[in-house]
Design a protein around this motif. Structure first.
Motif, PDB file in Angstrom:
ATOM      1  N   ILE A 449      -4.674 -10.067   3.157  1.00 30.80           N
ATOM      2  CA  ILE A 449      -3.376 -10.615   3.520  1.00 30.80           C
ATOM      3  C   ILE A 449      -2.322  -9.618   3.054  1.00 30.80           C
ATOM      4  O   ILE A 449      -2.231  -9.319   1.862  1.00 30.80           O
ATOM      5  CB  ILE A 449      -3.127 -11.995   2.880  1.00 30.80           C
ATOM      6  N   VAL A 450      -1.559  -9.062   3.995  1.00 28.85           N
ATOM      7  CA  VAL A 450      -0.605  -7.995   3.699  1.00 28.85           C
ATOM      8  C   VAL A 450       0.722  -8.339   4.369  1.00 28.85           C
ATOM      9  O   VAL A 450       0.742  -8.698   5.557  1.00 28.85           O
ATOM     10  CB  VAL A 450      -1.108  -6.634   4.227  1.00 28.85           C
ATOM     11  N   ASP A 451       1.815  -8.224   3.617  1.00 30.68           N
ATOM     12  CA  ASP A 451       3.107  -8.478   4.259  1.00 30.68           C
ATOM     13  C   ASP A 451       3.791  -7.164   4.636  1.00 30.68           C
ATOM     14  O   ASP A 451       3.304  -6.075   4.325  1.00 30.68           O
ATOM     15  CB  ASP A 451       4.005  -9.380   3.410  1.00 30.68           C
ATOM     16  N   GLN A 452       4.909  -7.270   5.321  1.00 34.28           N
ATOM     17  CA  GLN A 452       5.559  -6.082   5.878  1.00 34.28           C
ATOM     18  C   GLN A 452       6.095  -5.143   4.809  1.00 34.28           C
ATOM     19  O   GLN A 452       6.352  -3.971   5.080  1.00 34.28           O
ATOM     20  CB  GLN A 452       6.697  -6.516   6.805  1.00 34.28           C
ATOM     21  N   ASP A 453       6.281  -5.643   3.583  1.00 29.42           N
ATOM     22  CA  ASP A 453       6.756  -4.799   2.490  1.00 29.42           C
ATOM     23  C   ASP A 453       5.626  -4.165   1.695  1.00 29.42           C
ATOM     24  O   ASP A 453       5.877  -3.457   0.721  1.00 29.42           O
ATOM     25  CB  ASP A 453       7.644  -5.621   1.551  1.00 29.42           C
ATOM     26  N   GLY A 454       4.381  -4.443   2.068  1.00 29.62           N
ATOM     27  CA  GLY A 454       3.230  -3.810   1.436  1.00 29.62           C
ATOM     28  C   GLY A 454       2.521  -4.639   0.388  1.00 29.62           C
ATOM     29  O   GLY A 454       1.467  -4.234  -0.109  1.00 29.62           O
ATOM     30  N   ALA A 455       3.081  -5.800  -0.005  1.00 29.30           N
ATOM     31  CA  ALA A 455       2.372  -6.666  -0.954  1.00 29.30           C
ATOM     32  C   ALA A 455       1.046  -7.075  -0.327  1.00 29.30           C
ATOM     33  O   ALA A 455       0.985  -7.457   0.850  1.00 29.30           O
ATOM     34  CB  ALA A 455       3.213  -7.897  -1.276  1.00 29.30           C
ATOM     35  N   ALA A 456      -0.023  -6.989  -1.121  1.00 32.13           N
ATOM     36  CA  ALA A 456      -1.357  -7.190  -0.555  1.00 32.13           C
ATOM     37  C   ALA A 456      -2.214  -8.050  -1.462  1.00 32.13           C
ATOM     38  O   ALA A 456      -2.184  -7.922  -2.687  1.00 32.13           O
ATOM     39  CB  ALA A 456      -2.040  -5.838  -0.324  1.00 32.13           C
ATOM     40  N   ARG A 457      -2.989  -8.920  -0.829  1.00 31.79           N
ATOM     41  CA  ARG A 457      -3.965  -9.754  -1.522  1.00 31.79           C
ATOM     42  C   ARG A 457      -5.298  -9.682  -0.782  1.00 31.79           C
ATOM     43  O   ARG A 457      -5.326  -9.562   0.444  1.00 31.79           O
ATOM     44  CB  ARG A 457      -3.484 -11.203  -1.609  1.00 31.79           C
ATOM     45  N   VAL A 458      -6.367  -9.781  -1.544  1.00 31.56           N
ATOM     46  CA  VAL A 458      -7.695  -9.801  -0.952  1.00 31.56           C
ATOM     47  C   VAL A 458      -8.350 -11.122  -1.334  1.00 31.56           C
ATOM     48  O   VAL A 458      -8.231 -11.580  -2.467  1.00 31.56           O
ATOM     49  CB  VAL A 458      -8.545  -8.595  -1.413  1.00 31.56           C
ATOM     50  N   ASN A 459      -8.995 -11.747  -0.371  1.00 32.37           N
ATOM     51  CA  ASN A 459      -9.650 -13.027  -0.638  1.00 32.37           C
ATOM     52  C   ASN A 459     -11.101 -12.804  -1.043  1.00 32.37           C
ATOM     53  O   ASN A 459     -11.835 -12.065  -0.376  1.00 32.37           O
ATOM     54  CB  ASN A 459      -9.604 -13.925   0.598  1.00 32.37           C
ATOM     55  N   THR A 460     -11.507 -13.443  -2.127  1.00 35.70           N
ATOM     56  CA  THR A 460     -12.852 -13.212  -2.656  1.00 35.70           C
ATOM     57  C   THR A 460     -13.774 -14.409  -2.486  1.00 35.70           C
ATOM     58  O   THR A 460     -14.906 -14.377  -2.962  1.00 35.70           O
ATOM     59  CB  THR A 460     -12.785 -12.842  -4.149  1.00 35.70           C
ATOM     60  N   THR A 461     -13.321 -15.486  -1.830  1.00 41.53           N
ATOM     61  CA  THR A 461     -14.220 -16.596  -1.528  1.00 41.53           C
ATOM     62  C   THR A 461     -14.797 -16.412  -0.133  1.00 41.53           C
ATOM     63  O   THR A 461     -14.304 -15.623   0.669  1.00 41.53           O
ATOM     64  CB  THR A 461     -13.487 -17.943  -1.595  1.00 41.53           C
ATOM     65  N   GLY A 462     -15.839 -17.168   0.172  1.00 42.65           N
ATOM     66  CA  GLY A 462     -16.407 -17.107   1.515  1.00 42.65           C
ATOM     67  C   GLY A 462     -17.895 -16.870   1.496  1.00 42.65           C
ATOM     68  O   GLY A 462     -18.523 -16.703   0.440  1.00 42.65           O
ATOM     69  N   THR A 463     -18.464 -16.849   2.670  1.00 37.95           N
ATOM     70  CA  THR A 463     -19.895 -16.687   2.875  1.00 37.95           C
ATOM     71  C   THR A 463     -20.112 -16.119   4.275  1.00 37.95           C
ATOM     72  O   THR A 463     -19.320 -16.399   5.185  1.00 37.95           O
ATOM     73  CB  THR A 463     -20.628 -18.029   2.747  1.00 37.95           C
ATOM     74  N   PRO A 464     -21.175 -15.348   4.488  1.00 42.73           N
ATOM     75  CA  PRO A 464     -21.459 -14.869   5.848  1.00 42.73           C
ATOM     76  C   PRO A 464     -21.663 -15.986   6.859  1.00 42.73           C
ATOM     77  O   PRO A 464     -21.515 -15.762   8.061  1.00 42.73           O
ATOM     78  CB  PRO A 464     -22.747 -14.047   5.663  1.00 42.73           C
ATOM     79  N   TRP A 465     -21.976 -17.194   6.376  1.00 44.58           N
ATOM     80  CA  TRP A 465     -22.141 -18.312   7.290  1.00 44.58           C
ATOM     81  C   TRP A 465     -20.848 -18.649   8.031  1.00 44.58           C
ATOM     82  O   TRP A 465     -20.881 -19.335   9.070  1.00 44.58           O
ATOM     83  CB  TRP A 465     -22.626 -19.547   6.532  1.00 44.58           C
ATOM     84  N   LEU A 466     -19.713 -18.198   7.521  1.00 50.28           N
ATOM     85  CA  LEU A 466     -18.442 -18.449   8.205  1.00 50.28           C
ATOM     86  C   LEU A 466     -18.283 -17.606   9.471  1.00 50.28           C
ATOM     87  O   LEU A 466     -17.334 -17.819  10.230  1.00 50.28           O
ATOM     88  CB  LEU A 466     -17.266 -18.178   7.261  1.00 50.28           C
TER      89      LEU A 466
END
Length: 533
Positions: A449-466
């Motif tokens: 998740i990245v906004d136009q000013d460059g702030a960035a987050r990465v999501n660490t939840t989830g599974t390949p089943w998604l």
């Protein structure tokens, strides 16, 4: 919140410590933490255990060798496999503690000549490949210290052979798995796969991104006293998400909690609107207006009678906006990307509330961005139109949609964009968000998740089943609902990605997209419990 930094930031933070501390003191801080994790992995049965150290010539190799020396002093058999030179002081300590140093080379390649002869137990020649394989197969624990954060991605020769032979389920990577780019997460060719990566000072970006995350395994941080700048990338945890979740107060009503307008579905794809509605109902907004064509509207009414449904003809923007006042719009799931969708898009761009665009809305958006939006007559560029809206636009493509979006809207070469995503996913997403003037949720095994000013987050939840049809529709509804409930674009997209991934982890196997809305309450409960305890 896990904060990640670039290699340059880490080097700059280490410099004053290296100047002010006695020689080797910073390394010993790292070794102390690494040793505790190694002992834990051995189940506290150090005596008699078999440990193999893969040692390069840098500080990571030194960390691994010092740890090997401590384990040898406690009764472990420690064998070092070195494709080249090794850290002198830690090598001497390991030999003094009873460890064994072996030179290795790729099969059919002459032995390297830069392993110090005075420290080697037996330097008469290269250890045969079959003995290298035997040592690694029998090892209770492998410490990967071949390359550090300055190493180039992809391993070759003896380094690649050791990475191939190291058992992933019993390997601890030191700071970063060898062969993984510490900044980008790129891991072309061969790289170490670890069950655990023990990193020092701060998380490295590459441990949280793309292929790097897949090679890292479990991730542990050892503080070593670095004074670090603002992080370049962050990953939310349960506490962060719990703090951001909308919670109604005693004076709230269905209207004050936020109203989402969800435009989706079509005669061709009616189910997408049902899935998006299921996600939206779990996102915190108090009221949901669904705008859909007749067949999709019928499906939504049958599945979710609590929604207020407005039926429109394809492309009827006036009827869409007449559905009622909303605090955010979400548009795209199940929408056919045609001229009718473009008319709806132009009308939504002209509103003054947050707007999420997904799936069938992305191609019309890209075309409108390149050509200019009628909602802003005379605008020089699509980015100017978005800047004048006064409310954010959130785009939620997967990689294929991202390549098409940037090709049409920005003129990027689609094939080159796919290569750039593999080489530097975060950098590529940042450039796109800045050029588009939008917040970008780029789906993948580690959603960014990245906004136009460059702030960035990465999501660490989830599974390949998604990775199945319809799961993205649920995410769209959930994100839109959080926007309507009052979260900013970056927060709404980050929280939605986190909860969506958690729901995927808790859902039955094999999961279908229809499982996710029903599992979201359990995901929220899991997050709240994690934050509390």
């Amino acid at each position: 919140m896990r904060a990640a930094h670039t290699v340059a930031q880490v080097r700059a933070a280490e410099a004053p410590l290296l100047e002010g501390l006695p020689p080797g003191a910073l390394m010993q801080r790292a070794v102390h933490g690494l040793l505790s994790h190694a002992v834990r992995r051995l189940g506290r049965r150090v005596y008699g255990s078999r440990v193999v150290v893969l040692a390069g010539g840098g500080d990571n190799g030194g960390d691994a060798l010092w740890t090997g020396a401590r384990l040898a002093a406690r009764g472990a058999r420690v064998d070092v496999l070195a494709p080249g030179g090794t850290h002198p002081e830690s090598t001497a300590a390991l030999i003094a503690a009873g460890g064994r140093l072996h030179r290795v080379a790729a099969p059919g390649v002459a032995a390297p000549g830069d392993v110090p002869a005075e420290t080697a137990e037996d330097n008469s020649g290269t250890l045969p490949d079959e003995l290298v394989a035997t040592l690694l197969t029998r090892a209770d624990l492998v410490l990967d210290g071949l390359l550090g954060i300055g190493g180039r991605p992809g391993l070759r020769g003896a380094y690649a052979r050791l990475a191939e032979l190291a058992p992933p389920e019993r390997t601890i990577a030191v700071d970063v798995p060898s062969g993984v780019d510490a900044d980008t997460g790129a891991a072309p060719g061969t790289a170490v796969r670890a069950a655990l990566t023990v990193t020092f000072g701060t998380y490295k970006r590459g441990l949280l991104l793309g292929d790097g995350a897949a090679h890292t395994g479990e991730l542990a941080l050892v503080p070593i006293g670095l004074d670090l700048p603002t992080p370049d990338l962050v990953a939310l945890d349960d506490t962060d998400v719990a703090a951001l979740l909308p919670e109604p107060g005693p004076a709230d009503s269905k209207y004050t909690r936020g109203v989402l307008g969800l435009v989706g579905g079509s005669d061709r794809y009616p189910g997408a609107a049902v899935l998006a509605t299921g996600g939206a109902l779990r996102g915190g907004a108090g009221y949901l207006r669904v705008v859909a064509e007749a067949r999709a509207a019928e499906h939504v009414r049958g599945a979710h009678p609590e929604t207020v449904v407005t039926v429109i003809e394809p492309g009827d923007a006036e009827a869409m906006l007449a559905a009622g006042r909303v605090q955010a719009w979400a548009f795209g799931p199940g929408v056919v990307p045609d001229a009718a969708a473009r008319r709806l898009l132009d009308a939504l761009i002209g509103t003054d509330v947050p707007l999420l665009l997904d799936a069938g809305a992305l191609d019309p958006f890209a075309e409108a961005f390149a050509a200019g939006f009628p909602a802003e007559p005379g605008a020089a560029a699509g980015r100017d139109v978005l800047a004048r809206r006064g409310a954010p636009v959130v785009l939620t493509p997967h990689e294929g949609e991202f390549a098409r979006l940037t090709a049409t809207a920005l003129g990027w070469d689609a094939a080159e964009t796919r290569r750039e995503l593999a080489d530097d996913r975060l950098g590529t997403a940042r450039r796109a968000a800045a050029a588009l003037g939008a917040t970008l949720l780029l789906k993948g095994n580690r959603t960014l998740i990245v906004d136009q000013d460059g702030a960035a987050r990465v999501n660490t939840t989830g599974t390949p089943w998604l990775g199945s049809a319809g799961t993205g529709d649920v995410l769209t509804g959930l994100t839109g609902s959080l926007l309507a409930a009052g979260l900013g674009a970056l927060d709404a997209a980050s929280v939605a990605a986190y909860l969506h991934g958690m729901a995927g982890q808790l859902a039955p196997r094999p999961l279908s997209a229809a499982d996710l809305p029903a599992t979201l309450p359990a995901a929220i409960a899991h997050v709240l419990a994690g934050a509390a305890g």
